[in-house]
Design an enzyme around this catalytic site. Structure first.
Site, PDB file in Angstrom:
ATOM      1  N   ASP A  48       0.857  -1.186   0.000  1.00 64.35           N
ATOM      2  CA  ASP A  48       0.000   0.000   0.000  1.00 64.35           C
ATOM      3  C   ASP A  48       0.891   1.234   0.000  1.00 64.35           C
ATOM      4  O   ASP A  48       1.973   1.233   0.606  1.00 64.35           O
ATOM      5  CB  ASP A  48      -0.922   0.021   1.219  1.00 64.35           C
ATOM      6  CG  ASP A  48      -1.905   1.173   1.156  1.00 64.35           C
ATOM      7  OD1 ASP A  48      -2.928   1.038   0.450  1.00 64.35           O
ATOM      8  OD2 ASP A  48      -1.644   2.222   1.780  1.00 64.35           O
TER       9      ASP A  48
ATOM     10  N   GLU B 119       1.052   5.647   0.274  1.00 64.26           N
ATOM     11  CA  GLU B 119       0.443   6.950   0.540  1.00 64.26           C
ATOM     12  C   GLU B 119       1.145   7.944  -0.366  1.00 64.26           C
ATOM     13  O   GLU B 119       2.365   7.870  -0.576  1.00 64.26           O
ATOM     14  CB  GLU B 119       0.577   7.359   2.003  1.00 64.26           C
ATOM     15  CG  GLU B 119      -0.060   6.390   2.990  1.00 64.26           C
ATOM     16  CD  GLU B 119      -1.549   6.174   2.733  1.00 64.26           C
ATOM     17  OE1 GLU B 119      -2.217   7.116   2.243  1.00 64.26           O
ATOM     18  OE2 GLU B 119      -2.031   5.060   2.999  1.00 64.26           O
TER      19      GLU B 119
ATOM     20  N   HIS C 115      -5.394   4.827   6.534  1.00 66.39           N
ATOM     21  CA  HIS C 115      -4.678   5.618   5.533  1.00 66.39           C
ATOM     22  C   HIS C 115      -3.197   5.770   5.868  1.00 66.39           C
ATOM     23  O   HIS C 115      -2.571   6.759   5.461  1.00 66.39           O
ATOM     24  CB  HIS C 115      -5.329   7.003   5.363  1.00 66.39           C
ATOM     25  CG  HIS C 115      -6.713   6.941   4.793  1.00 66.39           C
ATOM     26  ND1 HIS C 115      -6.974   6.563   3.500  1.00 66.39           N
ATOM     27  CD2 HIS C 115      -7.925   7.191   5.372  1.00 66.39           C
ATOM     28  CE1 HIS C 115      -8.274   6.589   3.271  1.00 66.39           C
ATOM     29  NE2 HIS C 115      -8.875   6.959   4.409  1.00 66.39           N
TER      30      HIS C 115
ATOM     31  N   ASP D  75      -2.775  -0.244   6.310  1.00 68.39           N
ATOM     32  CA  ASP D  75      -3.665  -0.609   5.202  1.00 68.39           C
ATOM     33  C   ASP D  75      -3.198  -1.901   4.530  1.00 68.39           C
ATOM     34  O   ASP D  75      -4.024  -2.710   4.095  1.00 68.39           O
ATOM     35  CB  ASP D  75      -3.730   0.520   4.182  1.00 68.39           C
ATOM     36  CG  ASP D  75      -4.552   1.706   4.684  1.00 68.39           C
ATOM     37  OD1 ASP D  75      -4.973   1.671   5.850  1.00 68.39           O
ATOM     38  OD2 ASP D  75      -4.754   2.657   3.914  1.00 68.39           O
TER      39      ASP D  75
END
Length: 599
Positions: free
Chosen positions: A37, A39, A179, A184
């Site tokens: 994942d 960001e 998040h 995540d």
């Protein structure tokens, strides 16, 4: 700051109850997944968005093998709403490594695994973009998207949507998505395991089945997966049969068991195939030495049994030809059989429509008579409308003498057999005139006629050359059989033997024995018709013309005209490709090889 933790598999895994998985494809319990994942500062790297955090979890057999987490300095300000959403501030990433350092570390962590992400195009798109930006090739990861998979599995009764937070609640994830990349990723691991457990009860036990799973496959189809159990992991042909032993469908595969299994588990979603599987009671397999042998056997079996669920190749005997007749005033005629009458033939055509287009192209170029009447050497009749339009030399009323008419016929015969330039040049001129007048639809009609003729002429010349060879023996090293040599024997266009030279065997002796055991065929009849079907001979030709093929023995003369129609194929193939590609409508109207005028 980055952290990476690796560990070995623990005892008593959560998938221990699934140790009886059928060894088909790559069992999910043996696959190592890297669930990742990211960001970021925005929605796309193409508009300048940067990575701010990478989190990943490596799992196999339901157990965590290691974790990877690092903040990434984007060297740009993080938008306030992103900072609020993720909790990652400019201060937090100030001392973090740049993407040039963080990304190679992640790729090393994930090497050799299957990448998993929720909404994978987003995460993989960022990773791939920055990998290529650093001048490095993107590793050929297999990718699994849990969001896409969930949309095929989760119903409205399970969750209102397929967001990660919703799925985490459905599968009771031990980590709540917040998040942040690692959290995540951990939640996505639980979602992945939950989806696998749910699909395990539907017969999805391998990575291949998971990647291609579709909810459209019915329970009745999946119940018949036992029909594939006794099939070999080998190349060949498979036949679905009903209770009366009638053949319903014939197909081919490099791995019979794997391919047939998909009809009952995952990727087969064609409605007709679902209907066929519902009727089928058993599956028969015929192992083949090579892929070409399997393809040829498939064609022959379809022609023999004419299965109701095969849409193509069922009636190879239904062929059309264009015939240049042998009579005092020759003409072009569409026929379905080639006779031993010393006439010249063009074909076979796959459809009557293609034959009609080719006939129109020839009539546009050569003003030979189009009537079917039989004329004597000195005809005396009234001319037809075509004569009045200047499209026929009109031998019927004596408007042309036999010598002049004969010269046109000789040029037509040369066009059919050796050199198609007369038709190509004439129609290209006509297309240019129409395009300059912006009559594009009419020009398109002529383009299609020319393409049909060029393909037919090339096919005729290639098949005639192959059919004339009493025997061709050729070999090619096959990468799929551990570098061994596959050998094919072809007689008059028909594949009569196929084999793979065993390791350590005497190649010359093997080839000699293969030739002795090959099927005996008689010489072909008149015209461009090989002993086999035209489709079979074309498959043989494509293999003979493929890279790496070596000719061992050629009995006869295998050659096509130097100025033949084959040299024009590339242009028309490119036009056909451009017409079906996703290009703007204005570009699709291009009539290449004749370009539209600038406006």
């Amino acid at each position: 700051m980055s952290t990476t933790q690796e560990s070995g598999p623990a005892q008593g895994t959560r998938w221990e109850s699934q140790r009886s998985f059928d060894e088909l494809g790559r069992p999910l319990r043996d696959i190592t997944f890297t669930v990742v994942d990211l960001e970021t500062t925005g929605g796309s790297p193409e508009i300048g968005s940067m990575i701010t955090e990478i989190g990943a979890v490596k799992v196999r057999g339901g157990e965590v093998l290691g974790e990877f987490q690092t903040l990434v300095n984007p060297h740009t300000a993080i938008p306030p709403f992103i900072a609020v959403l993720t909790g990652i501030s400019n201060t937090m990433v100030a001392d973090a490594p740049p993407v040039e350092s963080a990304l190679p570390a992640f790729l090393e962590f994930a090497a050799g695994t299957v990448l998993v992400a929720h909404n994978a195009p987003f995460d993989v798109g960022f990773l791939r973009h920055f990998t290529e930006l650093q001048g490095q090739p993107w590793p050929r990861f297999e990718v699994l998207d849990t969001a896409r998979l969930a949309r095929r599995v989760i119903t409205r009764d399970d969750a209102p949507n397929c967001k990660l937070s919703s799925l985490a609640r459905v599968f009771r994830s031990q980590t709540t998505p917040n998040h942040r990349a690692l959290s995540d990723a951990r939640a996505t691991v639980d979602v992945l395991h939950g989806l696998m457990e749910r699909l395990g009860g539907l017969g999805v036990h391998t990575l291949e089945e998971l990647q291609t799973f579709s909810g459209r496959v019915t329970t009745a189809q999946r119940r018949k997966r036992h029909l594939a159990e006794d099939l070999p992991h080998a190349p060949g042909v498979y036949l679905f049969r009903d209770d009366d032993d009638r053949v319903l469908y014939v197909g081919t595969s490099r791995d019979l068991r794997t391919r047939v299994r998909t009809y009952f588990t995952a990727s087969e979603t064609r409605s007709r195939m679902g209907e066929m599987v519902g009727i089928a009671s058993r599956v028969e397999a015929i192992e083949c030495s090579t892929a070409l042998e399997a393809q040829v056997r498939e064609l022959r079996l379809i022609a023999q049994h004419k299965p109701r669920y095969n849409r193509r190749s069922r009636f190879p005997e239904k062929m059309h030809f264009l015939k240049l007749t042998r009579e005092p005033w020759p003409r072009l005629s569409m026929v379905t059989k080639v006779l031993d009458d010393d006439a010249d033939y063009l074909g076979p055509f796959g459809s009557r429509k293609a034959a009609e287009k080719s006939l129109a192209a020839l009539h546009d170029t050569f003003p030979v008579r189009q009537c079917s009447d039989r004329f004597g050497r000195v005809p005396s009749r009234a001319p037809c409308v075509l004569a009045e339009l200047g499209r026929c030399l009109a031998p019927c009323d004596g408007s042309v003498d036999a010598t002049t008419y004969g010269s046109v016929v000789r040029l037509l015969r040369d066009t059919l057999l050796r050199r198609p330039d007369e038709v190509v040049d004439a129609i290209n001129v006509r297309m240019t005139q129409l395009a300059e007048s912006e009559r594009f639809e009419e020009a398109g009609v002529h383009r299609d006629r020319l393409a049909a003729f060029v393909r037919a002429a090339a096919r005729t010349q290639r098949l005639t050359a192959l059919a004339g060879c009493a025997e061709i023996v050729a070999a090619r090293r096959d990468d799929d059989s551990r570098g061994r040599w596959e050998v094919h024997v072809v007689r008059h266009g028909r594949l009569v033997a196929a084999g793979v030279i065993p390791p350590g065997a005497d190649a010359h002796q093997y080839v000699a024995e293969l030739r002795l055991s090959a099927e005996t065929v008689t010489a072909p009849g008149p015209g461009p018709v090989p002993v086999a079907s035209a489709e079979e001979s074309e498959k043989v030709l494509r293999w003979l013309e493929s890279p790496g093929v070596r000719l061992v023995e050629v009995e006869g003369e295998w050659s096509c005209p130097v100025a033949g129609a084959t040299r024009h194929l590339a242009v028309h193939d490119a036009v056909a490709t451009s017409r079906t590609s996703l290009v703007p409508f204005a570009e699709r109207r291009s009539l290449s090889p004749v370009a539209q005028p600038a406006r």
